[in-house]
Design a protein around this motif. Structure first.
Motif, mmCIF file in Angstrom:
data_model
loop_
_atom_site.group_PDB
_atom_site.id
_atom_site.type_symbol
_atom_site.label_atom_id
_atom_site.label_comp_id
_atom_site.label_asym_id
_atom_site.label_seq_id
_atom_site.Cartn_x
_atom_site.Cartn_y
_atom_site.Cartn_z
ATOM 1 N N PHE A 16 20.666 7.389 16.272
ATOM 2 C CA PHE A 16 20.312 8.793 16.490
ATOM 3 C C PHE A 16 20.010 9.480 15.160
ATOM 4 C CE2 PHE A 16 21.441 13.305 17.444
ATOM 5 C CZ PHE A 16 20.412 13.534 18.352
ATOM 6 N N GLY A 17 20.775 9.142 14.125
ATOM 7 C CA GLY A 17 20.507 9.715 12.810
ATOM 8 C C GLY A 17 19.123 9.358 12.303
ATOM 9 N N ARG A 18 18.713 8.109 12.507
ATOM 10 C CA ARG A 18 17.362 7.704 12.107
ATOM 11 C C ARG A 18 16.307 8.484 12.890
ATOM 12 N NH1 ARG A 18 18.915 1.297 12.210
ATOM 13 N NH2 ARG A 18 19.403 1.050 9.995
ATOM 14 N N PHE A 19 16.563 8.652 14.182
ATOM 15 C CA PHE A 19 15.609 9.384 15.025
ATOM 16 C C PHE A 19 15.455 10.830 14.543
ATOM 17 C CE2 PHE A 19 15.005 12.233 18.691
ATOM 18 C CZ PHE A 19 13.760 11.802 19.124
ATOM 19 N N VAL A 20 16.575 11.483 14.258
ATOM 20 C CA VAL A 20 16.520 12.872 13.788
ATOM 21 C C VAL A 20 15.789 12.950 12.448
ATOM 22 C CG1 VAL A 20 17.902 14.839 13.007
ATOM 23 C CG2 VAL A 20 18.575 13.581 15.063
ATOM 24 N N ASN A 21 16.066 12.012 11.563
ATOM 25 C CA ASN A 21 15.364 12.008 10.274
ATOM 26 C C ASN A 21 13.865 11.799 10.450
ATOM 27 O OD1 ASN A 21 17.485 12.568 8.519
ATOM 28 N ND2 ASN A 21 18.064 10.415 8.298
ATOM 29 N N ASP A 22 13.486 10.929 11.396
ATOM 30 C CA ASP A 22 12.061 10.696 11.648
ATOM 31 C C ASP A 22 11.392 11.941 12.226
ATOM 32 O OD1 ASP A 22 12.180 8.121 10.726
ATOM 33 O OD2 ASP A 22 12.311 7.191 12.713
ATOM 34 N N MET A 23 12.104 12.628 13.122
ATOM 35 C CA MET A 23 11.508 13.765 13.818
ATOM 36 C C MET A 23 11.542 15.053 12.984
ATOM 37 S SD MET A 23 10.349 12.670 16.738
ATOM 38 C CE MET A 23 9.872 11.233 15.778
ATOM 39 N N GLU A 24 12.662 15.290 12.287
ATOM 40 C CA GLU A 24 12.858 16.577 11.621
ATOM 41 C C GLU A 24 12.813 16.494 10.101
ATOM 42 O OE1 GLU A 24 16.335 18.561 13.062
ATOM 43 O OE2 GLU A 24 15.862 18.178 15.173
ATOM 44 N N LEU A 226 8.100 -11.867 16.869
ATOM 45 C CA LEU A 226 8.097 -12.716 18.056
ATOM 46 C C LEU A 226 6.664 -12.948 18.504
ATOM 47 C CD1 LEU A 226 11.010 -11.211 20.206
ATOM 48 C CD2 LEU A 226 11.104 -13.178 18.665
ATOM 49 N N PHE A 227 6.459 -14.071 19.170
ATOM 50 C CA PHE A 227 5.131 -14.433 19.656
ATOM 51 C C PHE A 227 5.181 -14.446 21.182
ATOM 52 C CE2 PHE A 227 6.049 -16.734 15.655
ATOM 53 C CZ PHE A 227 5.284 -15.936 14.822
ATOM 54 N N ILE A 228 4.712 -13.348 21.770
ATOM 55 C CA ILE A 228 4.815 -13.126 23.211
ATOM 56 C C ILE A 228 3.528 -12.458 23.681
ATOM 57 C CG2 ILE A 228 6.056 -11.883 25.028
ATOM 58 C CD1 ILE A 228 8.561 -12.030 23.314
ATOM 59 N N GLY A 229 2.898 -13.003 24.709
ATOM 60 C CA GLY A 229 1.720 -12.360 25.268
ATOM 61 C C GLY A 229 2.031 -10.924 25.639
ATOM 62 N N SER A 230 1.336 -9.968 25.021
ATOM 63 C CA SER A 230 1.746 -8.567 25.182
ATOM 64 C C SER A 230 0.713 -7.636 24.575
ATOM 65 C CB SER A 230 3.096 -8.327 24.477
ATOM 66 O OG SER A 230 3.009 -8.677 23.099
ATOM 67 N N THR A 231 0.793 -6.370 24.983
ATOM 68 C CA THR A 231 0.058 -5.281 24.338
ATOM 69 C C THR A 231 1.078 -4.210 23.979
ATOM 70 O OG1 THR A 231 -1.958 -5.723 25.603
ATOM 71 C CG2 THR A 231 -1.749 -3.541 24.591
ATOM 72 N N ILE A 232 1.271 -3.985 22.683
ATOM 73 C CA ILE A 232 2.323 -3.087 22.203
ATOM 74 C C ILE A 232 1.727 -2.158 21.158
ATOM 75 C CG2 ILE A 232 4.539 -2.951 20.983
ATOM 76 C CD1 ILE A 232 5.220 -5.699 22.193
ATOM 77 N N ASN A 233 2.024 -0.863 21.286
ATOM 78 C CA ASN A 233 1.549 0.122 20.318
ATOM 79 C C ASN A 233 2.619 0.356 19.254
ATOM 80 O OD1 ASN A 233 -0.604 2.029 19.593
ATOM 81 N ND2 ASN A 233 0.956 3.597 19.938
ATOM 82 N N VAL A 234 2.238 0.178 17.991
ATOM 83 C CA VAL A 234 3.152 0.393 16.867
ATOM 84 C C VAL A 234 2.698 1.663 16.153
ATOM 85 C CG1 VAL A 234 4.174 -0.593 14.796
ATOM 86 C CG2 VAL A 234 3.437 -2.107 16.657
ATOM 87 N N GLU A 235 3.576 2.656 16.109
ATOM 88 C CA GLU A 235 3.190 3.972 15.595
ATOM 89 C C GLU A 235 3.439 4.092 14.092
ATOM 90 O OE1 GLU A 235 5.543 6.630 17.936
ATOM 91 O OE2 GLU A 235 4.173 6.562 19.647
ATOM 92 N N GLY A 236 2.604 4.890 13.450
ATOM 93 C CA GLY A 236 2.859 5.322 12.083
ATOM 94 C C GLY A 236 2.735 4.248 11.030
ATOM 95 N N ILE A 237 1.642 3.488 11.062
ATOM 96 C CA ILE A 237 1.390 2.476 10.038
ATOM 97 C C ILE A 237 0.269 2.981 9.133
ATOM 98 C CG2 ILE A 237 0.742 0.092 9.576
ATOM 99 C CD1 ILE A 237 3.426 0.429 11.029
ATOM 100 N N ALA A 238 0.595 3.278 7.890
ATOM 101 C CA ALA A 238 -0.387 3.785 6.914
ATOM 102 C C ALA A 238 -1.155 4.980 7.475
ATOM 103 C CB ALA A 238 -1.350 2.666 6.501
#
Length: 442
Positions: A16-24, A226-238
């Protein structure tokens, strides 16, 4: 002073602390991280059962209730990463080493059960292990936190091993019943409920977090764990979000294709884990298998540096760029450190990240020694909706067939009716007998 007896608050507070730091921003979440450290700092003067026997900074051996232990160590790893506290860092590295190299089952499970649902002495890894499903969840959390802190692929190698074997093996093939405990020699079906229902929620929530286990990010890139058939959105890269699309039949074969789709073309790094099957000093596998082959970007083979077990690919990424490579997949024969008395004179079988079992439904006698003929793989569509099996021979020349450990004990013996009880105490014992460790041909 106060501390909790089942160490879950600490992980939640740091998250939760990480989340608050990311958001605020502005360190607004640091108070929650400080509270997690305060709770851990208060441990001491209690018992090994809940890891309160000495200060956490002085704990170097995994002891007590295995689930509480790996939760505690996961929280400690969080605090070590967030605060840079050297004493915490030293303790979690020592605890990790003790678990992985002295108290770790070949299936990725932990907890021999010689103490109350907990860890036994070093090298005491009996086959009628406890290996509670929740301890597999907690061990994945711990390895993941270590990967977050140190960006070393060996931690992802380990949580992949636990996920495919100890954790997935807790569920039946229908996903409706589960094991509370996961020994390496077993004869009973999974069940829909337990009087202590922690695993009922913990197993699915850990599996539902596969997107979290698959990708880790930092300021300059994405780590493919991990190597898994998937579609995943990764936020906030560069400064942009990146859709990662994997196409693969892993762990059945090693061909992997990853399409990188940034919303905006940006330069960043993709770190691709280079699998290393030698995860623990307790086990030696032959032939040795590691690395990746034919790493290409958009069909062209590239040179790449390796950092902490990752292939490092830095470039300006455009939507539709494709990374492709092959993971070597071979049957491996595993032997154990001679200090593990239960495994002396025995071998286990592995293909990719999967550990295999033999069952007396496929061969009547599974107490014979394995033969010396080469072991081969075969795709069997008729078993468990399709799996790769290992074929070989027993010492007497009869056919040996091994199935993935996670599929064990799903079938009734010939002529027996499959009856599922309400919990682990009411099972009718008509399942096949399964075992991981097979007698060696000397």
């Amino acid at each position: 002073e106060w501390f909790d007896g089942h160490q879950e608050l600490e992980q939640a507070l740091v998250r939760f602390g990480r989340f608050v730091n990311d958001m605020e921003g502005n360190g607004r979440g640091d108070a929650y991280i400080d509270l997690a450290k305060f709770l851990l700092d208060n441990r001491g003067g209690g018992s090994e059962y809940d890891q309160s026997h000495i200060r956490v900074q002085e704990q170097y051996e995994a002891v007590g209730h295995a689930v509480r232990a790996v939760y505690s160590y996961s929280g400690m790893a969080d605090v070590a990463a967030e605060t840079g506290d050297v004493d915490y860092q030293s303790a979690v590295m020592s605890l990790w080493d003790n678990i992985v190299n002295k108290k770790y089952y070949v299936t990725g499970g932990v907890g021999s059960g010689e103490t109350s649902e907990g860890f036994g002495p070093d090298y005491s890894l009996r086959h009628n292990a406890y290996c509670e499903s929740c301890s597999s969840c907690g061990l994945i959390f711990f390895q993941y936190k270590m990967n977050l802190a140190y960006h070393d692929a060996k931690y992802a190698d380990l949580y992949e091993e636990t996920m495919y074997n100890a954790l997935m093996g807790a569920l039946d093939t229908e996903g409706e019943n589960f094991y509370y405990t996961n020994p390496l020699t077993q004869r009973n079906y999974r069940y829909p409920w337990d009087n202590c229902p922690c695993c009922v929620g913990n197993i699915p929530r850990t599996l539902l977090m596969i997107p979290t286990w698959t990708y880790v990010k930092d300021d300059d890139g994405i780590y493919v764990n991990l190597f898994i058939g998937s579609t995943i959105n990764v936020e906030g890269i560069a400064g942009t979000d990146v859709e990662m699309v994997q196409e693969t039949d892993y762990p059945w074969d090693g061909n992997v294709s990853i399409t990188v789709n940034p919303e905006v073309s940006k330069e960043f790094t993709v770190y691709v884990r280079i699998p290393d099957r030698h995860t623990s000093e307790l086990y030696t596998a032959e032939p040795k298998v590691s690395g990746i082959n034919n790493l290409q970007v958009n069909g062209e083979e590239i040179d790449y540096p390796i950092n902490n077990g990752y292939a490092v690919i830095t470039r300006k990424w455009e939507k539709g760029d494709i990374i492709s490579f092959d993971i070597p997949m071979k049957v491996q024969v595993i032997t154990s450190d001679q200090k593990v008395a239960a495994n002396r004179g025995m071998v286990a079988l592995r293909y990719g990240p999967l550990i295999y079992s033999v069952e007396n439904i496929d061969q009547l006698d599974i107490n014979k020694a394995i033969g010396q003929e080469p072991l081969t793989t075969e795709w069997r569509e008729d078993l468990f909706n399709g799996v790769v099996v290992i074929n070989g021979e027993w010492e007497d020349g009869t056919n040996l067939l091994a199935i993935p450990y996670f599929t064990r004990n799903n079938r009734a013996l010939p002529g027996a009716k499959k009856n599922i009880g309400n919990d682990k105490y009411s099972i009718e014992d008509e399942s096949a007998v399964s075992r991981v460790w097979i007698n060696k041909n000397d």
